[in-house]
Design a protein around this motif. Structure first.
Motif, PDB file in Angstrom:
ATOM      1  N   ASN A 152       0.839  -1.249  -0.108  1.00  0.00           N
ATOM      2  CA  ASN A 152       0.076   0.124   0.050  1.00  0.00           C
ATOM      3  C   ASN A 152       0.813   1.299  -0.038  1.00  0.00           C
ATOM      4  O   ASN A 152       0.560   2.285  -0.677  1.00  0.00           O
ATOM      5  CB  ASN A 152      -0.902  -0.068   1.050  1.00  0.00           C
ATOM      6  CG  ASN A 152      -2.223  -1.151   1.202  1.00  0.00           C
ATOM      7  OD1 ASN A 152      -2.464  -1.589  -0.068  1.00  0.00           O
ATOM      8  ND2 ASN A 152      -2.633  -1.139   2.373  1.00  0.00           N
ATOM      9  N   ALA A 153       2.012   1.213   0.665  1.00  0.00           N
ATOM     10  CA  ALA A 153       2.858   2.569   0.569  1.00  0.00           C
ATOM     11  C   ALA A 153       3.515   2.771  -0.532  1.00  0.00           C
ATOM     12  O   ALA A 153       3.488   3.774  -1.017  1.00  0.00           O
ATOM     13  CB  ALA A 153       4.128   2.215   1.691  1.00  0.00           C
ATOM     14  N   ILE A 154       3.830   1.402  -1.341  1.00  0.00           N
ATOM     15  CA  ILE A 154       4.312   1.990  -2.729  1.00  0.00           C
ATOM     16  C   ILE A 154       3.286   2.398  -3.775  1.00  0.00           C
ATOM     17  O   ILE A 154       3.585   3.350  -4.553  1.00  0.00           O
ATOM     18  CB  ILE A 154       4.690   0.358  -3.195  1.00  0.00           C
ATOM     19  CG1 ILE A 154       6.009  -0.024  -2.832  1.00  0.00           C
ATOM     20  CG2 ILE A 154       4.871   0.549  -4.933  1.00  0.00           C
ATOM     21  CD1 ILE A 154       7.350   0.661  -3.319  1.00  0.00           C
ATOM     22  N   LYS A 157       0.209   7.285  -3.742  1.00  0.00           N
ATOM     23  CA  LYS A 157       0.813   8.415  -4.339  1.00  0.00           C
ATOM     24  C   LYS A 157       0.831   9.765  -3.128  1.00  0.00           C
ATOM     25  O   LYS A 157       1.376  10.579  -3.324  1.00  0.00           O
ATOM     26  CB  LYS A 157       0.361   9.035  -5.606  1.00  0.00           C
ATOM     27  CG  LYS A 157       0.638   7.792  -6.554  1.00  0.00           C
ATOM     28  CD  LYS A 157       1.870   7.336  -6.507  1.00  0.00           C
ATOM     29  CE  LYS A 157       2.070   6.213  -7.673  1.00  0.00           C
ATOM     30  NZ  LYS A 157       3.540   5.668  -7.680  1.00  0.00           N
ATOM     31  N   LYS A 158      -0.130   9.615  -2.096  1.00  0.00           N
ATOM     32  CA  LYS A 158      -0.473  10.706  -1.148  1.00  0.00           C
ATOM     33  C   LYS A 158      -0.111  10.670   0.175  1.00  0.00           C
ATOM     34  O   LYS A 158      -0.145  11.304   0.888  1.00  0.00           O
ATOM     35  CB  LYS A 158      -2.021  11.003  -1.195  1.00  0.00           C
ATOM     36  CG  LYS A 158      -2.836  11.379  -2.544  1.00  0.00           C
ATOM     37  CD  LYS A 158      -4.335  11.579  -2.446  1.00  0.00           C
ATOM     38  CE  LYS A 158      -4.872  11.907  -3.746  1.00  0.00           C
ATOM     39  NZ  LYS A 158      -6.310  12.102  -3.564  1.00  0.00           N
ATOM     40  N   MET A 159       0.851   9.466   0.110  1.00  0.00           N
ATOM     41  CA  MET A 159       1.281   9.364   1.559  1.00  0.00           C
ATOM     42  C   MET A 159       2.257  10.539   1.909  1.00  0.00           C
ATOM     43  O   MET A 159       3.167  10.968   1.199  1.00  0.00           O
ATOM     44  CB  MET A 159       2.231   7.996   1.667  1.00  0.00           C
ATOM     45  CG  MET A 159       2.758   7.540   3.080  1.00  0.00           C
ATOM     46  SD  MET A 159       3.608   5.873   3.004  1.00  0.00           S
ATOM     47  CE  MET A 159       2.012   4.984   3.170  1.00  0.00           C
ATOM     48  N   GLY A 160       2.238  10.986   3.250  1.00  0.00           N
ATOM     49  CA  GLY A 160       2.986  11.855   3.521  1.00  0.00           C
ATOM     50  C   GLY A 160       4.608  11.605   3.982  1.00  0.00           C
ATOM     51  O   GLY A 160       5.014  10.114   3.965  1.00  0.00           O
ATOM     52  N   ILE A 161       5.461  12.432   3.768  1.00  0.00           N
ATOM     53  CA  ILE A 161       6.902  12.097   4.122  1.00  0.00           C
ATOM     54  C   ILE A 161       7.085  11.525   5.455  1.00  0.00           C
ATOM     55  O   ILE A 161       8.101  10.782   5.529  1.00  0.00           O
ATOM     56  CB  ILE A 161       7.723  13.354   3.720  1.00  0.00           C
ATOM     57  CG1 ILE A 161       9.094  13.008   3.612  1.00  0.00           C
ATOM     58  CG2 ILE A 161       7.521  14.344   5.004  1.00  0.00           C
ATOM     59  CD1 ILE A 161       9.992  14.181   3.410  1.00  0.00           C
ATOM     60  N   GLU A 162       6.316  11.985   6.482  1.00  0.00           N
ATOM     61  CA  GLU A 162       6.713  11.406   7.833  1.00  0.00           C
ATOM     62  C   GLU A 162       6.681   9.708   7.760  1.00  0.00           C
ATOM     63  O   GLU A 162       7.105   8.939   8.245  1.00  0.00           O
ATOM     64  CB  GLU A 162       5.989  11.968   8.874  1.00  0.00           C
ATOM     65  CG  GLU A 162       6.572  12.652  10.002  1.00  0.00           C
ATOM     66  CD  GLU A 162       5.544  13.245  11.061  1.00  0.00           C
ATOM     67  OE1 GLU A 162       4.724  12.555  11.832  1.00  0.00           O
ATOM     68  OE2 GLU A 162       5.355  14.541  10.869  1.00  0.00           O
ATOM     69  N   GLU A 163       5.338   9.392   6.968  1.00  0.00           N
ATOM     70  CA  GLU A 163       5.017   8.060   7.010  1.00  0.00           C
ATOM     71  C   GLU A 163       5.906   7.328   6.170  1.00  0.00           C
ATOM     72  O   GLU A 163       6.294   6.033   6.316  1.00  0.00           O
ATOM     73  CB  GLU A 163       3.605   8.030   6.650  1.00  0.00           C
ATOM     74  CG  GLU A 163       2.830   6.474   6.980  1.00  0.00           C
ATOM     75  CD  GLU A 163       1.391   6.282   6.744  1.00  0.00           C
ATOM     76  OE1 GLU A 163       0.947   5.138   6.719  1.00  0.00           O
ATOM     77  OE2 GLU A 163       0.842   7.301   6.223  1.00  0.00           O
ATOM     78  N   LYS A 164       6.359   7.893   5.246  1.00  0.00           N
ATOM     79  CA  LYS A 164       7.288   7.154   4.118  1.00  0.00           C
ATOM     80  C   LYS A 164       8.825   6.709   4.857  1.00  0.00           C
ATOM     81  O   LYS A 164       9.348   5.993   4.867  1.00  0.00           O
ATOM     82  CB  LYS A 164       7.621   7.907   2.962  1.00  0.00           C
ATOM     83  CG  LYS A 164       6.488   8.257   2.012  1.00  0.00           C
ATOM     84  CD  LYS A 164       6.771   8.935   0.790  1.00  0.00           C
ATOM     85  CE  LYS A 164       5.555   9.112  -0.400  1.00  0.00           C
ATOM     86  NZ  LYS A 164       6.216  10.023  -1.283  1.00  0.00           N
ATOM     87  N   ILE A 165       9.213   7.889   5.797  1.00  0.00           N
ATOM     88  CA  ILE A 165      10.204   7.604   6.421  1.00  0.00           C
ATOM     89  C   ILE A 165      10.137   6.386   7.396  1.00  0.00           C
ATOM     90  O   ILE A 165      10.997   5.719   7.674  1.00  0.00           O
ATOM     91  CB  ILE A 165      10.786   9.096   7.318  1.00  0.00           C
ATOM     92  CG1 ILE A 165      11.248   9.811   6.230  1.00  0.00           C
ATOM     93  CG2 ILE A 165      11.770   8.593   8.263  1.00  0.00           C
ATOM     94  CD1 ILE A 165      11.474  11.438   6.571  1.00  0.00           C
ATOM     95  N   TYR A 166       9.083   6.611   8.282  1.00  0.00           N
ATOM     96  CA  TYR A 166       8.693   5.506   9.071  1.00  0.00           C
ATOM     97  C   TYR A 166       8.456   4.155   8.558  1.00  0.00           C
ATOM     98  O   TYR A 166       9.088   3.275   9.086  1.00  0.00           O
ATOM     99  CB  TYR A 166       7.546   5.677   9.846  1.00  0.00           C
ATOM    100  CG  TYR A 166       7.042   4.694  11.064  1.00  0.00           C
ATOM    101  CD1 TYR A 166       7.542   4.952  12.109  1.00  0.00           C
ATOM    102  CD2 TYR A 166       6.242   3.428  10.525  1.00  0.00           C
ATOM    103  CE1 TYR A 166       7.540   4.021  13.096  1.00  0.00           C
ATOM    104  CE2 TYR A 166       6.080   2.683  11.688  1.00  0.00           C
ATOM    105  CZ  TYR A 166       6.575   2.797  12.970  1.00  0.00           C
ATOM    106  OH  TYR A 166       6.394   1.985  14.071  1.00  0.00           O
ATOM    107  N   ILE A 167       8.055   4.038   7.380  1.00  0.00           N
ATOM    108  CA  ILE A 167       8.080   2.740   6.526  1.00  0.00           C
ATOM    109  C   ILE A 167       9.632   2.469   6.031  1.00  0.00           C
ATOM    110  O   ILE A 167      10.051   1.152   6.197  1.00  0.00           O
ATOM    111  CB  ILE A 167       7.383   3.070   5.139  1.00  0.00           C
ATOM    112  CG1 ILE A 167       5.812   3.002   5.451  1.00  0.00           C
ATOM    113  CG2 ILE A 167       7.479   1.759   4.299  1.00  0.00           C
ATOM    114  CD1 ILE A 167       5.037   1.916   6.044  1.00  0.00           C
ATOM    115  N   GLY A 168      10.481   3.251   5.845  1.00  0.00           N
ATOM    116  CA  GLY A 168      11.655   2.984   5.714  1.00  0.00           C
ATOM    117  C   GLY A 168      12.488   2.564   6.882  1.00  0.00           C
ATOM    118  O   GLY A 168      13.308   1.547   6.735  1.00  0.00           O
ATOM    119  N   LYS A 169      12.072   2.955   7.905  1.00  0.00           N
ATOM    120  CA  LYS A 169      12.633   2.673   9.131  1.00  0.00           C
ATOM    121  C   LYS A 169      12.249   0.895   9.659  1.00  0.00           C
ATOM    122  O   LYS A 169      12.657   0.230  10.053  1.00  0.00           O
ATOM    123  CB  LYS A 169      12.230   3.346  10.327  1.00  0.00           C
ATOM    124  CG  LYS A 169      12.616   4.874  10.553  1.00  0.00           C
ATOM    125  CD  LYS A 169      13.936   5.117   9.989  1.00  0.00           C
ATOM    126  CE  LYS A 169      15.083   4.669  10.746  1.00  0.00           C
ATOM    127  NZ  LYS A 169      16.252   5.180  10.538  1.00  0.00           N
TER     128      LYS A 169
END
Length: 253
Positions: A152-154, A157-169
């Motif tokens: 879902n993260a991939i 397209k509207k996911m915020g940068i905060e959540e993207k960084i958390y997904i990266g963690k």
């Protein structure tokens, strides 16, 4: 084990009390560090202590260390500051020591059990979340739950940068703990689709904060540190719940 659980519960209460009311007061922090060290010695010397108790103590200790480092001690004299730094260093050594104890040396033969052991909470806008951190109440339990959220993260397209960084963690956490999986439980074997997603996202500029294309480098670094704290906070909440369950089970036996 009642003694161990009571000490852990008391330490946890003190952590929250000092965090909320006495964060920058050096004598309170000194007493908290000393109590933490005393609790560590009790736990390490108890013959019945297992992985659960050690994990809880490690998480609480890391919270204390982080609190003592985040606080500002400039207004205090050198002697008091040095006392805090020495206690910090001692607790860091004890945390490292606990992580090397035999009880922590676990090899997982089931992928889902390994995922549960990571205590990673979801970061998603949903009905039941922590109001401060935006974390889901429950940690991931299965590789399928992880797969769904990463997919879902991939696609979102509207996911915020905060959540993207958390997904990266989350990706970083999965990679850093892989060594505890047996050959048959490795992600590439037990869940090939999940392994492909992880590989795709590992160095993706949308999820790896080091590769994010933005002029706001300072803000990205701050958001990365914030994401790390969110993961620590989520794990801490999971382990607090585990402590309550362990205490209840001990009382019922």
């Amino acid at each position: 084990m009642n003694e161990v659980y009571k000490k852990l519960e008391d330490l946890n209460e003190k952590i929250w009390y000092i965090y909320n009311y006495h964060f920058n007061q050096i004598m309170y922090m000194k007493k908290l560090l000393e109590q933490g060290l005393e609790t560590i010695f009790t736990i390490k010397s108890h013959p019945e202590v297992g992985k659960d108790e050690l994990e809880i103590m490690i998480a609480f200790s890391e919270s204390i260390i982080q609190m003592s480092k985040d606080a500002s001690w400039q207004k205090y004299d050198e002697k008091n500051r040095q006392t805090i730094y020495q206690l910090q260093e001692k607790m860091e050594q004890e945390v490292a020591s606990m992580k090397e104890m035999d009880q922590m040396n676990v090899t997982y033969t089931n992928l889902n059990e390994w995922i549960q052991s990571l205590h990673v909470c979801r970061y998603r806008k949903q009905a039941r979340t922590d109001k401060i951190w935006g974390l889901g109440v429950s940690p991931y339990q299965t590789s399928y739950e992880l797969y769904v959220d990463l997919r879902n993260a991939i696609m979102n397209k509207k996911m915020g940068i905060e959540e993207k960084i958390y997904i990266g963690k989350i990706i970083e956490k999965l990679d850093s703990e892989r060594g505890k999986l047996s050959e048959e439980a490795k992600i590439e074997v037990a869940d090939y689709e999940l392994s492909c997603l992880i590989k795709m996202m590992r160095n993706h500029p949308d999820f790896n904060y080091k590769l994010m294309k933005t002029s706001l480098h300072v803000r990205i670094d701050d958001l990365n540190r914030f994401a790390e704290r969110k993961m620590e906070f989520g794990k801490r909440k999971v382990l607090e719940h585990k402590l309550r369950m362990l205490t209840r089970n001990e009382e019922n036996d």
